[in-house]
Design a protein around this motif. Structure first.
Motif, PDB file in Angstrom:
ATOM      1  N   ASP A  97       0.820  -1.207   0.000  1.00 26.27           N
ATOM      2  CA  ASP A  97       0.000   0.000   0.000  1.00 26.27           C
ATOM      3  C   ASP A  97       0.860   1.265   0.000  1.00 26.27           C
ATOM      4  N   LEU A  98       1.977   1.222   0.664  1.00 22.62           N
ATOM      5  CA  LEU A  98       2.825   2.395   0.791  1.00 22.62           C
ATOM      6  C   LEU A  98       3.980   2.307  -0.190  1.00 22.62           C
ATOM      7  N   PRO A  99       4.405   3.414  -0.747  1.00 21.13           N
ATOM      8  CA  PRO A  99       5.548   3.362  -1.654  1.00 21.13           C
ATOM      9  C   PRO A  99       6.819   2.951  -0.917  1.00 21.13           C
ATOM     10  N   ALA A 100       7.654   2.192  -1.571  1.00 22.18           N
ATOM     11  CA  ALA A 100       8.861   1.664  -0.938  1.00 22.18           C
ATOM     12  C   ALA A 100       9.844   2.766  -0.580  1.00 22.18           C
ATOM     13  N   SER A 101       9.900   3.840  -1.355  1.00 20.83           N
ATOM     14  CA  SER A 101      10.864   4.904  -1.081  1.00 20.83           C
ATOM     15  C   SER A 101      10.503   5.704   0.162  1.00 20.83           C
ATOM     16  N   ASN A 102       9.228   5.811   0.494  1.00 21.62           N
ATOM     17  CA  ASN A 102       8.791   6.580   1.658  1.00 21.62           C
ATOM     18  C   ASN A 102       8.372   5.689   2.820  1.00 21.62           C
ATOM     19  N   ASP A 103       8.675   4.398   2.742  1.00 20.53           N
ATOM     20  CA  ASP A 103       8.222   3.462   3.770  1.00 20.53           C
ATOM     21  C   ASP A 103       8.724   3.856   5.153  1.00 20.53           C
ATOM     22  N   GLY A 104       9.982   4.232   5.274  1.00 18.59           N
ATOM     23  CA  GLY A 104      10.532   4.636   6.569  1.00 18.59           C
ATOM     24  C   GLY A 104       9.883   5.916   7.085  1.00 18.59           C
ATOM     25  N   LEU A 105       9.622   6.861   6.193  1.00 19.37           N
ATOM     26  CA  LEU A 105       8.979   8.117   6.587  1.00 19.37           C
ATOM     27  C   LEU A 105       7.555   7.864   7.062  1.00 19.37           C
ATOM     28  N   TYR A 106       6.811   7.032   6.344  1.00 21.11           N
ATOM     29  CA  TYR A 106       5.442   6.721   6.744  1.00 21.11           C
ATOM     30  C   TYR A 106       5.423   6.018   8.087  1.00 21.11           C
ATOM     31  N   ARG A 107       6.358   5.073   8.286  1.00 17.80           N
ATOM     32  CA  ARG A 107       6.418   4.377   9.576  1.00 17.80           C
ATOM     33  C   ARG A 107       6.786   5.333  10.702  1.00 17.80           C
ATOM     34  N   GLY A 158       3.755   7.719  11.264  1.00 20.62           N
ATOM     35  CA  GLY A 158       2.510   7.057  11.640  1.00 20.62           C
ATOM     36  C   GLY A 158       1.417   7.265  10.619  1.00 20.62           C
ATOM     37  N   GLY A 159       1.750   7.616   9.410  1.00 21.66           N
ATOM     38  CA  GLY A 159       0.786   7.851   8.352  1.00 21.66           C
ATOM     39  C   GLY A 159       1.383   8.775   7.316  1.00 21.66           C
ATOM     40  N   SER A 178      -1.623  14.022   6.395  1.00 24.59           N
ATOM     41  CA  SER A 178      -2.627  13.713   7.427  1.00 24.59           C
ATOM     42  C   SER A 178      -2.055  13.889   8.829  1.00 24.59           C
ATOM     43  N   VAL A 179      -0.781  13.544   9.006  1.00 23.69           N
ATOM     44  CA  VAL A 179      -0.147  13.730  10.316  1.00 23.69           C
ATOM     45  C   VAL A 179      -0.041  15.216  10.642  1.00 23.69           C
ATOM     46  N   ALA A 180       0.331  16.034   9.668  1.00 25.59           N
ATOM     47  CA  ALA A 180       0.421  17.477   9.889  1.00 25.59           C
ATOM     48  C   ALA A 180      -0.949  18.053  10.242  1.00 25.59           C
ATOM     49  N   PHE A 181      -1.986  17.608   9.545  1.00 28.55           N
ATOM     50  CA  PHE A 181      -3.338  18.094   9.831  1.00 28.55           C
ATOM     51  C   PHE A 181      -3.773  17.723  11.250  1.00 28.55           C
ATOM     52  N   ARG A 182      -3.517  16.472  11.650  1.00 27.97           N
ATOM     53  CA  ARG A 182      -3.878  16.053  13.022  1.00 27.97           C
ATOM     54  C   ARG A 182      -3.093  16.829  14.069  1.00 27.97           C
ATOM     55  N   LEU A 183      -1.807  17.062  13.810  1.00 22.63           N
ATOM     56  CA  LEU A 183      -0.991  17.824  14.765  1.00 22.63           C
ATOM     57  C   LEU A 183      -1.458  19.268  14.892  1.00 22.63           C
TER      58      LEU A 183
END
Length: 100
Positions: free
Chosen positions: A7-17, A20-21, A25-30
């Motif tokens: 589901d997540l792109p391999a290049s951004n996998d570490g960033l998404y992990r 936490g999303g 969406s993380v910036a909006f929640r924060l």
């Protein structure tokens, strides 16, 4: 194999992990959480420009509130005791003797 699709792109996998999303969406929640916490802290009396003074003021108000509560309870205790203790004493003095 259809199960090998991620589901997540391999290049951004570490960033998404790490986030936490997705970053948006993380910036909006924060942002929403920061506004909510800011409203609560403003209601308590915090000032973002002088946070140390605001924390000191908060603890001073809580300390004073504690002693005001004791003062409030003491005054009502004395007011009630003026009536309750004499009635209790009179009922003990003139009441029917209780046998054991």
């Amino acid at each position: 194999m259809p199960n090998d699709v991620r589901d997540l792109p391999a290049s951004n996998d570490g960033l998404y992990r790490f986030l936490g999303g997705s970053p948006l969406s993380v910036a909006f929640r924060l942002i929403l959480l920061s506004i909510l916490v800011g409203v609560v802290l403003a209601a308590i009396g915090f000032d973002p420009w002088n946070i140390l003074h605001s924390i000191q003021t908060l603890f001073r108000r809580l300390w004073d509130l504690g002693f005001d509560a004791v003062n409030w309870l003491w005054r009502y205790f004395l007011l009630g005791a003026v009536i309750v203790v004499p009635i209790w004493l009179l009922s003990r003095l003139f009441g029917a003797p209780r046998g054991r």
